[in-house]
Design an enzyme around this catalytic site. Structure first.
Site, PDB file in Angstrom:
ATOM      1  NE  ARG A  67      20.470 -26.352 -23.583  1.00 57.94           N
ATOM      2  CZ  ARG A  67      21.163 -27.190 -22.850  1.00 57.94           C
ATOM      3  NH1 ARG A  67      21.682 -26.796 -21.700  1.00 57.94           N
ATOM      4  NH2 ARG A  67      21.345 -28.423 -23.249  1.00 57.94           N
ATOM      5  CE  LYS A 107      30.168 -46.898 -23.426  1.00 55.62           C
ATOM      6  NZ  LYS A 107      29.914 -46.708 -21.989  1.00 55.62           N
ATOM      7  N   GLY A 146      22.377 -34.991 -28.105  1.00 50.38           N
ATOM      8  CA  GLY A 146      23.250 -33.818 -28.025  1.00 50.38           C
ATOM      9  C   GLY A 146      24.328 -33.811 -29.098  1.00 50.38           C
ATOM     10  N   GLY A 166      19.185 -36.094 -23.121  1.00 49.17           N
ATOM     11  CA  GLY A 166      18.703 -37.234 -22.342  1.00 49.17           C
ATOM     12  C   GLY A 166      17.193 -37.392 -22.415  1.00 49.17           C
TER      13      GLY A 166
HETATM   14  P1  ADP Z   1      24.015 -38.476 -29.135  1.00 48.63           P
HETATM   15  O1  ADP Z   1      24.627 -37.502 -28.136  1.00 48.63           O
HETATM   16  O2  ADP Z   1      23.613 -37.794 -30.407  1.00 48.63           O
HETATM   17  O3  ADP Z   1      22.928 -39.310 -28.525  1.00 48.63           O
HETATM   18  P2  ADP Z   1      26.049 -40.442 -28.601  1.00 48.63           P
HETATM   19  O4  ADP Z   1      26.455 -39.689 -27.388  1.00 48.63           O
HETATM   20  O5  ADP Z   1      25.381 -41.748 -28.442  1.00 48.63           O
HETATM   21  O6  ADP Z   1      25.185 -39.489 -29.574  1.00 48.63           O
HETATM   22  O7  ADP Z   1      27.331 -40.765 -29.488  1.00 48.63           O
HETATM   23  C1  ADP Z   1      28.221 -39.780 -29.917  1.00 48.63           C
HETATM   24  C2  ADP Z   1      29.641 -40.278 -29.849  1.00 48.63           C
HETATM   25  O8  ADP Z   1      29.794 -41.505 -30.547  1.00 48.63           O
HETATM   26  C3  ADP Z   1      30.589 -39.304 -30.481  1.00 48.63           C
HETATM   27  O9  ADP Z   1      31.448 -38.792 -29.491  1.00 48.63           O
HETATM   28  C4  ADP Z   1      31.340 -40.142 -31.503  1.00 48.63           C
HETATM   29  O10 ADP Z   1      32.716 -39.850 -31.538  1.00 48.63           O
HETATM   30  C5  ADP Z   1      31.112 -41.548 -31.020  1.00 48.63           C
HETATM   31  N1  ADP Z   1      31.265 -42.529 -32.104  1.00 48.63           N
HETATM   32  C6  ADP Z   1      30.597 -42.591 -33.256  1.00 48.63           C
HETATM   33  N2  ADP Z   1      31.042 -43.582 -34.035  1.00 48.63           N
HETATM   34  C7  ADP Z   1      32.045 -44.188 -33.352  1.00 48.63           C
HETATM   35  C8  ADP Z   1      32.923 -45.270 -33.622  1.00 48.63           C
HETATM   36  N3  ADP Z   1      32.858 -45.945 -34.775  1.00 48.63           N
HETATM   37  N4  ADP Z   1      33.848 -45.598 -32.685  1.00 48.63           N
HETATM   38  C9  ADP Z   1      33.904 -44.906 -31.520  1.00 48.63           C
HETATM   39  N5  ADP Z   1      33.116 -43.871 -31.202  1.00 48.63           N
HETATM   40  C10 ADP Z   1      32.188 -43.512 -32.115  1.00 48.63           C
HETATM   41 MG    MG Z   2      26.033 -37.800 -26.540  1.00 51.96          MG
END
Ligand code: ADP
Ligand code: MG
Length: 390
Positions: A36, A197, A347, A370
Site C-alpha cells: 500500500r 454470500k 479483498g 469495502g
Molecule cells: P471479496 O473479498 O473478493 O469481495 P468475498 O469476501 O465475498 O470476496 O468472498 C470470499 C470468500 O468466499 C472466500 O473466503 C471463499 O472461501 C468463500 N467462498 C467462495 N466460494 C465458496 C463456496 N462455494 N462455499 C463457501 N465459501 C465460499
Molecule cells: Mg472478502
C-alpha cells in the site's frame, strides 16, 4: 473522470496535506507488507517534484480513540523513507501546536508523517473541530486513499470540505476503472460475481446487472441461486433468507445471468476433504459445493471471449484450500488473457489473482475492498464526493 486531480492544481511551493492508505500489516514493529505504501509513491513523488512539501496522514488498525504505540505510523514512515530515498519526519502527534510547528518548518521536497488519525476520537465521528485542525497543516488537500473513501471521517471527508481538495493518481485510477463498470461501459461487458454470500452483495448484483451484458455467478453466491431454482444443494452454503430475492433476480435477469452447471463437491469443509465433480442437481447427500466444475469453467471462458470489459468480484470457490482453488485460479488466467479491460474488486479476489500469478496482467486490481464494493453498488463515496469537480 469528473473530479480534479493533482494535475489540475498548481502545487509549486505549496504545502500539500495528503490522505494515504498506510493501513499496512505490521510485524515486530516493522512493516510486513509495503504494497500500500508503494501504491502511493507515484502521487508522493509527483507532489515532491513540483516542488511542494508534503504532510501525510493515514489511519492504522483500530486503536481505541487515543494514542497507542502499538498503532504508531512510525514504521510506515521509515518504510516510506527507504522507498523514497529521502528522510520522512515523524510528527509528535496527529494535530496540535507541536505538529503545526513541524508543518510550518517544511520546505519544498520535505515530508512529514502525522500520527495515526484514529488516535483522535474525532476522526471517525467526522468531527468538524478535528477537520479544521488538520486543515491548518496544508494549503491543498489530496486524497489518495480510495480504500477509505466510503467512510466520512475527518481525514477523508471533513478536511476535504475545508481546503481545495483533489484526487491523487491512485484514487484517479480507481475511479476511472471502477467508474467504467457503472457508467458508460464498453460492450460486451461481462461481470463475474462470486464469494461467500449474496446478502453482502445484493446491491452489486443489481447494479452490475443493469450495466452488463452477461453476469457469470460462481462461489457460494451461486448456491443460493441454484437453491432458488429448486436444486437440493445439500450442505452447501445457502442463504435461506435470500432465496426469495434470488428467485426475483432470476426472473428479472434470466437472459443475462449464467449459473454453474457442474461443481466440485466435498464431504466436509476441510482442505483434505474427499472431493468429486458432479452436476449441480446431483450433489451427494450431506456434501457441499466448494468450487465450480470444469464444464462451468469452459462455459464462463466462452462467455468471456470477445468481451471489451470484464469486472470480477468474488472467488469462484474456497480458493484458500488448494483442492478447491482451481476454478478461481483458472478463471483468473482466462480473465488475464482475455484482451479485455479487466477490473478486479474485493479483498479476497485481489488475493486470488495474486495467488494465480496474474495480478500484473489485469488492467486494474482495486486496493479498496469495502470501498470498491460500495462503488460497484452505485453508491456515492463521501470521500470522493467531497473532492472538487472538474
Ligand atoms: P471479496 O473479498 O473478493 O469481495 P468475498 O469476501 O465475498 O470476496 O468472498 C470470499 C470468500 O468466499 C472466500 O473466503 C471463499 O472461501 C468463500 N467462498 C467462495 N466460494 C465458496 C463456496 N462455494 N462455499 C463457501 N465459501 C465460499
Ligand atoms: Mg472478502
Amino acid at each position: 473522470m469528473n473530479k480534479k486531480t493533482v494535475r489540475d492544481v498548481d502545487l509549486r511551493g505549496k504545502r500539500v496535506l495528503m490522505r494515504v492508505d498506510f493501513n499496512v500489516p505490521m510485524k515486530d514493529g516493522a512493516v510486513a507488507d509495503d504494497q500500500r505504501i508503494r501504491a502511493s509513491l507515484p502521487t508522493i513523488r509527483y507532489v515532491l517534484d513540483q516542488p511542494a512539501s508534503l504532510v501525510l496522514m493515514s489511519h492504522l488498525g483500530r486503536p481505541k480513540g487515543g494514542p497507542d504505540p502499538e498503532f504508531s505510523l512510525r514504521p510506515a514512515a521509515e518504510a516510506l523513507a527507504n522507498l523514497l530515498g529521502r528522510p520522512v519526519t515523524m510528527a509528535p502527534g496527529t494535530v496540535g501546536t507541536d505538529v503545526e510547528r513541524f508543518a510550518a518548518e517544511l520546505r519544498p521536497g520535505d515530508v512529514l508523517m502525522l500520527e495515526n488519525t484514529r488516535f483522535e476520537p474525532g476522526e471517525e465521528k467526522n468531527d468538524r473541530a478535528l477537520a479544521s485542525e488538520l486543515a491548518k497543516l496544508g494549503d491543498v488537500f489530496v486524497n489518495d486513499a480510495f480504500g477509505s473513501a466510503h467512510r466520512a471521517h475527518a481525514s477523508t471527508e471533513g478536511v476535504a470540505r475545508l481546503l481545495p481538495a483533489v484526487a491523487g493518481f491512485l484514487m484517479e485510477a480507481e475511479l476511472e476503472h471502477l467508474g467504467a463498470a457503472v457508467s458508460n461501459p464498453p460492450h460486451p461487458f461481462v461481470a463475474i460475481l462470486g464469494g461467500a454470500k449474496i446478502s453482502d452483495k445484493i446491491g452489486v448484483v443489481r447494479n452490475l446487472l443493469a450495466a452488463c451484458d452477461r453476469l457469470l455467478v460462481g462461489g457460494g453466491m451461486a448456491n443460493t441461486f441454484l437453491a432458488a431454482k429448486g436444486f437440493d444443494m445439500q450442505a452447501s452454503l445457502v442463504e435461506a433468507a435470500s432465496i426469495q430475492l434470488a428467485k426475483l433476480i432470476l426472473v428479472e435477469a434470466a437472459d443475462k445471468l449464467i449459473l454453474p452447471t457442474d461443481a466440485v463437491v466435498a464431504d466436509k469443509f476441510e482442505p483434505d476433504a474427499k472431493s468429486q465433480v458432479v452436476e449441480v442437481d446431483q450433489v451427494p447427500k450431506g456434501w457441499r459445493v466448494l468450487d465450480i466444475g470444469p464444464k462451468t469453467l469452459d462455459r464462463f471462458a466462452a462467455e468471456l471471449k470477445g468481451a471489451k470489459l470484464i469486472v470480477w468480484n468474488g472467488p469462484m470457490g474456497v480458493f484458500e484450500m488448494p483442492r478447491f482453488a482451481e476454478g478461481t485460479i483458472r478463471l483468473a488466467r482466462v480473465v488475464a488473457e482475455s484482451g479485455a479491460t479487466t477490473v478486479i474488486g474485493g479483498g479476497d479476489s485481489a488475493s486470488a489473482v495474486k495467488q494465480a500469478g496474474v495480478a500484473d496482467k489485469m488492467s486494474h486490481v482495486s486496493t479498496g475492498g469495502g470501498a470498491s464494493l460500495e462503488f460497484l453498488e452505485g453508491r456515492v463515496l463521501p470521500g470522493v464526493a467531497a473532492l472538487q469537480d472538474r
